[in-house]
Design an enzyme around this catalytic site. Structure first.
Site, PDB file in Angstrom:
ATOM      1  N   LYS A   1       0.822  -1.210   0.000  1.00 48.58           N
ATOM      2  CA  LYS A   1       0.000   0.000   0.000  1.00 48.58           C
ATOM      3  C   LYS A   1       0.859   1.264   0.000  1.00 48.58           C
ATOM      4  O   LYS A   1       0.348   2.375  -0.023  1.00 48.58           O
ATOM      5  CB  LYS A   1      -0.890   0.017   1.256  1.00 48.58           C
ATOM      6  CG  LYS A   1      -1.909  -1.105   1.314  1.00 48.58           C
ATOM      7  CD  LYS A   1      -2.755  -0.965   2.575  1.00 48.58           C
ATOM      8  CE  LYS A   1      -3.587  -2.190   2.867  1.00 48.58           C
ATOM      9  NZ  LYS A   1      -4.485  -2.585   1.792  1.00 48.58           N
TER      10      LYS A   1
ATOM     11  N   LYS B   1      15.013  -6.381   4.704  1.00 50.78           N
ATOM     12  CA  LYS B   1      15.420  -5.340   5.657  1.00 50.78           C
ATOM     13  C   LYS B   1      16.865  -5.527   6.152  1.00 50.78           C
ATOM     14  O   LYS B   1      17.529  -4.556   6.480  1.00 50.78           O
ATOM     15  CB  LYS B   1      14.441  -5.281   6.834  1.00 50.78           C
ATOM     16  CG  LYS B   1      13.068  -4.734   6.424  1.00 50.78           C
ATOM     17  CD  LYS B   1      12.126  -4.584   7.593  1.00 50.78           C
ATOM     18  CE  LYS B   1      10.762  -4.099   7.114  1.00 50.78           C
ATOM     19  NZ  LYS B   1       9.836  -3.855   8.224  1.00 50.78           N
TER      20      LYS B   1
ATOM     21  N   ASN C   1      14.386  -0.064   7.027  1.00 51.72           N
ATOM     22  CA  ASN C   1      13.182  -0.009   6.177  1.00 51.72           C
ATOM     23  C   ASN C   1      13.139   1.260   5.336  1.00 51.72           C
ATOM     24  O   ASN C   1      12.225   1.440   4.542  1.00 51.72           O
ATOM     25  CB  ASN C   1      11.898  -0.138   7.006  1.00 51.72           C
ATOM     26  CG  ASN C   1      11.512   1.154   7.694  1.00 51.72           C
ATOM     27  OD1 ASN C   1      12.369   2.008   7.947  1.00 51.72           O
ATOM     28  ND2 ASN C   1      10.246   1.312   7.995  1.00 51.72           N
TER      29      ASN C   1
ATOM     30  N   ASP D   1      10.002   1.941  11.676  1.00 54.54           N
ATOM     31  CA  ASP D   1       8.898   1.104  12.167  1.00 54.54           C
ATOM     32  C   ASP D   1       8.539   1.419  13.631  1.00 54.54           C
ATOM     33  O   ASP D   1       7.366   1.513  13.979  1.00 54.54           O
ATOM     34  CB  ASP D   1       9.257  -0.387  12.053  1.00 54.54           C
ATOM     35  CG  ASP D   1       9.118  -0.906  10.629  1.00 54.54           C
ATOM     36  OD1 ASP D   1       8.374  -0.290   9.835  1.00 54.54           O
ATOM     37  OD2 ASP D   1       9.747  -1.931  10.314  1.00 54.54           O
TER      38      ASP D   1
ATOM     39  N   ALA E   1       9.853 -12.047  19.087  1.00 52.55           N
ATOM     40  CA  ALA E   1      11.260 -11.687  19.226  1.00 52.55           C
ATOM     41  C   ALA E   1      11.944 -11.726  17.866  1.00 52.55           C
ATOM     42  O   ALA E   1      13.136 -11.973  17.765  1.00 52.55           O
ATOM     43  CB  ALA E   1      11.948 -12.634  20.207  1.00 52.55           C
TER      44      ALA E   1
ATOM     45  N   ASN F   1       7.973 -14.718  24.056  1.00 52.34           N
ATOM     46  CA  ASN F   1       8.103 -15.336  22.729  1.00 52.34           C
ATOM     47  C   ASN F   1       7.916 -16.839  22.841  1.00 52.34           C
ATOM     48  O   ASN F   1       8.180 -17.432  23.888  1.00 52.34           O
ATOM     49  CB  ASN F   1       9.491 -15.030  22.139  1.00 52.34           C
ATOM     50  CG  ASN F   1       9.559 -15.346  20.663  1.00 52.34           C
ATOM     51  OD1 ASN F   1       8.648 -14.986  19.910  1.00 52.34           O
ATOM     52  ND2 ASN F   1      10.621 -16.018  20.227  1.00 52.34           N
TER      53      ASN F   1
ATOM     54  N   THR G   1       9.640 -19.135  21.346  1.00 55.27           N
ATOM     55  CA  THR G   1      10.974 -19.696  21.606  1.00 55.27           C
ATOM     56  C   THR G   1      11.649 -18.814  22.649  1.00 55.27           C
ATOM     57  O   THR G   1      12.081 -17.696  22.340  1.00 55.27           O
ATOM     58  CB  THR G   1      11.808 -19.728  20.296  1.00 55.27           C
ATOM     59  OG1 THR G   1      11.020 -20.368  19.289  1.00 55.27           O
ATOM     60  CG2 THR G   1      13.114 -20.455  20.474  1.00 55.27           C
TER      61      THR G   1
ATOM     62  N   ALA H   1      14.502 -18.791  24.127  1.00 53.61           N
ATOM     63  CA  ALA H   1      15.904 -18.385  23.912  1.00 53.61           C
ATOM     64  C   ALA H   1      15.984 -17.066  23.141  1.00 53.61           C
ATOM     65  O   ALA H   1      16.836 -16.222  23.436  1.00 53.61           O
ATOM     66  CB  ALA H   1      16.654 -19.477  23.163  1.00 53.61           C
TER      67      ALA H   1
HETATM   68  P1  NDP Z   1       9.864 -12.657  11.924  1.00 53.88           P
HETATM   69  O1  NDP Z   1       9.745 -13.829  11.021  1.00 53.88           O
HETATM   70  O2  NDP Z   1      11.180 -11.948  12.063  1.00 53.88           O
HETATM   71  O3  NDP Z   1       9.459 -13.089  13.438  1.00 53.88           O
HETATM   72  C1  NDP Z   1       8.414 -13.929  13.654  1.00 53.88           C
HETATM   73  C2  NDP Z   1       8.028 -13.928  15.145  1.00 53.88           C
HETATM   74  O4  NDP Z   1       6.726 -14.460  15.244  1.00 53.88           O
HETATM   75  C3  NDP Z   1       8.932 -14.786  16.009  1.00 53.88           C
HETATM   76  O5  NDP Z   1       8.986 -14.212  17.291  1.00 53.88           O
HETATM   77  C4  NDP Z   1       8.165 -16.117  16.020  1.00 53.88           C
HETATM   78  O6  NDP Z   1       8.416 -16.902  17.187  1.00 53.88           O
HETATM   79  C5  NDP Z   1       6.741 -15.608  16.091  1.00 53.88           C
HETATM   80  N1  NDP Z   1       5.717 -16.530  15.588  1.00 53.88           N
HETATM   81  C6  NDP Z   1       5.529 -16.945  14.321  1.00 53.88           C
HETATM   82  N2  NDP Z   1       4.442 -17.727  14.249  1.00 53.88           N
HETATM   83  C7  NDP Z   1       3.933 -17.820  15.489  1.00 53.88           C
HETATM   84  C8  NDP Z   1       2.793 -18.481  16.065  1.00 53.88           C
HETATM   85  N3  NDP Z   1       1.974 -19.224  15.312  1.00 53.88           N
HETATM   86  N4  NDP Z   1       2.553 -18.333  17.390  1.00 53.88           N
HETATM   87  C9  NDP Z   1       3.375 -17.584  18.148  1.00 53.88           C
HETATM   88  N5  NDP Z   1       4.464 -16.941  17.675  1.00 53.88           N
HETATM   89  C10 NDP Z   1       4.732 -17.044  16.359  1.00 53.88           C
HETATM   90  O7  NDP Z   1       8.693 -11.668  11.479  1.00 53.88           O
HETATM   91  P2  NDP Z   1       8.663 -10.077  11.662  1.00 53.88           P
HETATM   92  O8  NDP Z   1       9.137  -9.789  13.027  1.00 53.88           O
HETATM   93  O9  NDP Z   1       9.344  -9.440  10.521  1.00 53.88           O
HETATM   94  O10 NDP Z   1       7.097  -9.709  11.485  1.00 53.88           O
HETATM   95  C11 NDP Z   1       6.137  -9.971  12.501  1.00 53.88           C
HETATM   96  C12 NDP Z   1       4.799  -9.343  12.117  1.00 53.88           C
HETATM   97  O11 NDP Z   1       4.858  -7.927  12.114  1.00 53.88           O
HETATM   98  C13 NDP Z   1       4.298  -9.724  10.711  1.00 53.88           C
HETATM   99  O12 NDP Z   1       2.925 -10.059  10.836  1.00 53.88           O
HETATM  100  C14 NDP Z   1       4.476  -8.460   9.901  1.00 53.88           C
HETATM  101  O13 NDP Z   1       3.521  -8.374   8.872  1.00 53.88           O
HETATM  102  C15 NDP Z   1       4.226  -7.393  10.965  1.00 53.88           C
HETATM  103  N6  NDP Z   1       4.822  -6.065  10.643  1.00 53.88           N
HETATM  104  C16 NDP Z   1       3.978  -4.978  10.501  1.00 53.88           C
HETATM  105  C17 NDP Z   1       4.472  -3.707  10.228  1.00 53.88           C
HETATM  106  C18 NDP Z   1       3.530  -2.528  10.075  1.00 53.88           C
HETATM  107  O14 NDP Z   1       3.942  -1.459   9.567  1.00 53.88           O
HETATM  108  N7  NDP Z   1       2.286  -2.608  10.510  1.00 53.88           N
HETATM  109  C19 NDP Z   1       5.929  -3.464  10.079  1.00 53.88           C
HETATM  110  C20 NDP Z   1       6.736  -4.668  10.287  1.00 53.88           C
HETATM  111  C21 NDP Z   1       6.179  -5.899  10.544  1.00 53.88           C
HETATM  112  P3  NDP Z   1       9.653 -17.956  17.251  1.00 53.88           P
HETATM  113  O15 NDP Z   1      10.852 -17.127  17.616  1.00 53.88           O
HETATM  114  O16 NDP Z   1       9.253 -18.895  18.287  1.00 53.88           O
HETATM  115  O17 NDP Z   1       9.757 -18.552  15.879  1.00 53.88           O
END
Ligand code: NDP
Length: 273
Positions: A16, A66, A87, A102, A128, A151, A153, A155
């Site tokens: 968008k 990123k 970003n 962000d 995390a 989180n 995980t 760790a």
């Molecule tokens: P990452 O892949 O870097 O991180 C994913 C995180 O989500 C980890 O902490 C992971 O946990 C956790 N996770 C994934 N699936 C599950 C689940 N089913 N249940 C619980 N925890 C879960 O992703 P990002 O940090 O880059 O993005 C996260 C979100 O933020 C996305 O939805 C993205 O669209 C949104 N976002 C929105 C923005 C905005 O402007 N509104 C800007 C940036 C991001 P684990 O460590 O255990 O794997």
């Protein structure tokens, strides 16, 4: 000459950002063009090089680039260093500045658009990954009473908390979801990617204090899985991350053009669309 900007990602069709920046430009009378660039998964630098060579003045960077953008920049702002990701790129003749807007975007949406006080409040940050890391310092800068980082995980939560703890007087506690039992929070921010899988993190009952706000970084036309779960669990207010998207864009626009757009009408138009 019309200045050129772009958002680089893969996929990018859904973005968008061009709509948002076109509205900012119209509103502020800035002469600029903003496009979407699909970079091959192994071709971020080549795409950015090409855009700069064609006269590009700056770019937004989204999933999954990123970290590539942080490597591409010749100088990182403190926000980008803390976030470990970029970003927003600003192209000067010899220098490429990498910033991260962000966190500012989230805090501005919470405090300004949603009128949510963060100072002295108890915040729960879920996740995390990259997004959690990007928003952590700006949330801590608001001086909450406590910030718990939970989180799936453990760790990764421990690692992230260790990175930030020495820079803040706020009490920060990393934990897994089950350890949240018996605690309640004024603001719960979902920075996990769970809603992308139409799932909500498994939070114990009682995490929402009276009047609590539940905020999902993800946005969608319908309430996300996290928003639905939060409402069912007693959150007083639920909100998605569309406002954060608009606010981070506004900060990028300001970095590029030195003019701050009014985000309110842009957010209204996006919600209506
Ligand atoms: P990452 O892949 O870097 O991180 C994913 C995180 O989500 C980890 O902490 C992971 O946990 C956790 N996770 C994934 N699936 C599950 C689940 N089913 N249940 C619980 N925890 C879960 O992703 P990002 O940090 O880059 O993005 C996260 C979100 O933020 C996305 O939805 C993205 O669209 C949104 N976002 C929105 C923005 C905005 O402007 N509104 C800007 C940036 C991001 P684990 O460590 O255990 O794997």
């Amino acid at each position: 000459m019309t200045d050129r900007y772009a958002v680089i990602g893969n996929p990018i069709a859904h973005s968008k950002s061009p709509q948002i920046h076109a509205q900012f430009a119209a509103q502020t009378g800035q002469d600029l063009q903003y496009e979407k660039l699909l970079a091959p998964l192994d071709g971020f630098a080549a795409t950015a090089d090409q855009f700069r060579a064609a006269g590009g003045k700056g770019a937004n960077v989204t999933v999954p680039f990123k970290l590539d953008a942080a490597r591409y920049a010749t100088r990182l702002t403190p926000a980008a260093q803390q976030a470990g990701a970029v970003n927003t790129l600003i192209f000067h003749a010899a220098e490429v500045v990498g910033d991260n807007t962000d966190g500012i975007g989230l805090v501005r949406d919470l405090t300004h658009n949603l009128q949510q006080l963060l100072r002295g409040r108890r915040i729960l940050l879920l996740g995390a990954g990259g997004a959690a890391r990007g928003v952590l310092q700006p949330l801590l800068d608001e001086k909450p009473a406590a910030l718990v980082l939970a989180n799936r995980t453990l760790a990764k939560a421990l690692e992230l908390a260790a990175l930030f703890q020495q820079k803040t007087p706020t009490q920060m506690r990393p934990c897994g979801f089950a350890e949240l039992a018996g605690q309640s929070f004024d603001v719960v921010v979902n920075a996990t990617a769970s809603s992308l899988q139409d799932e909500a993190p498994p939070l114990p009952a009682g995490v929402y204090a009276p009047g609590a706000l539940a905020y999902d970084l993800m946005y969608a036309p319908q309430p996300t899985a996290f928003m639905r779960a939060a409402q069912a669990a007693g959150a007083a207010r639920v909100c998605d991350g569309l406002g954060m998207l608009v606010e981070q864009a506004a900060q990028s626009f300001y970095l590029w053009r030195g003019v701050r757009p009014d985000t309110a009408p842009v957010l209204v138009a996006l919600r209506a669309a």
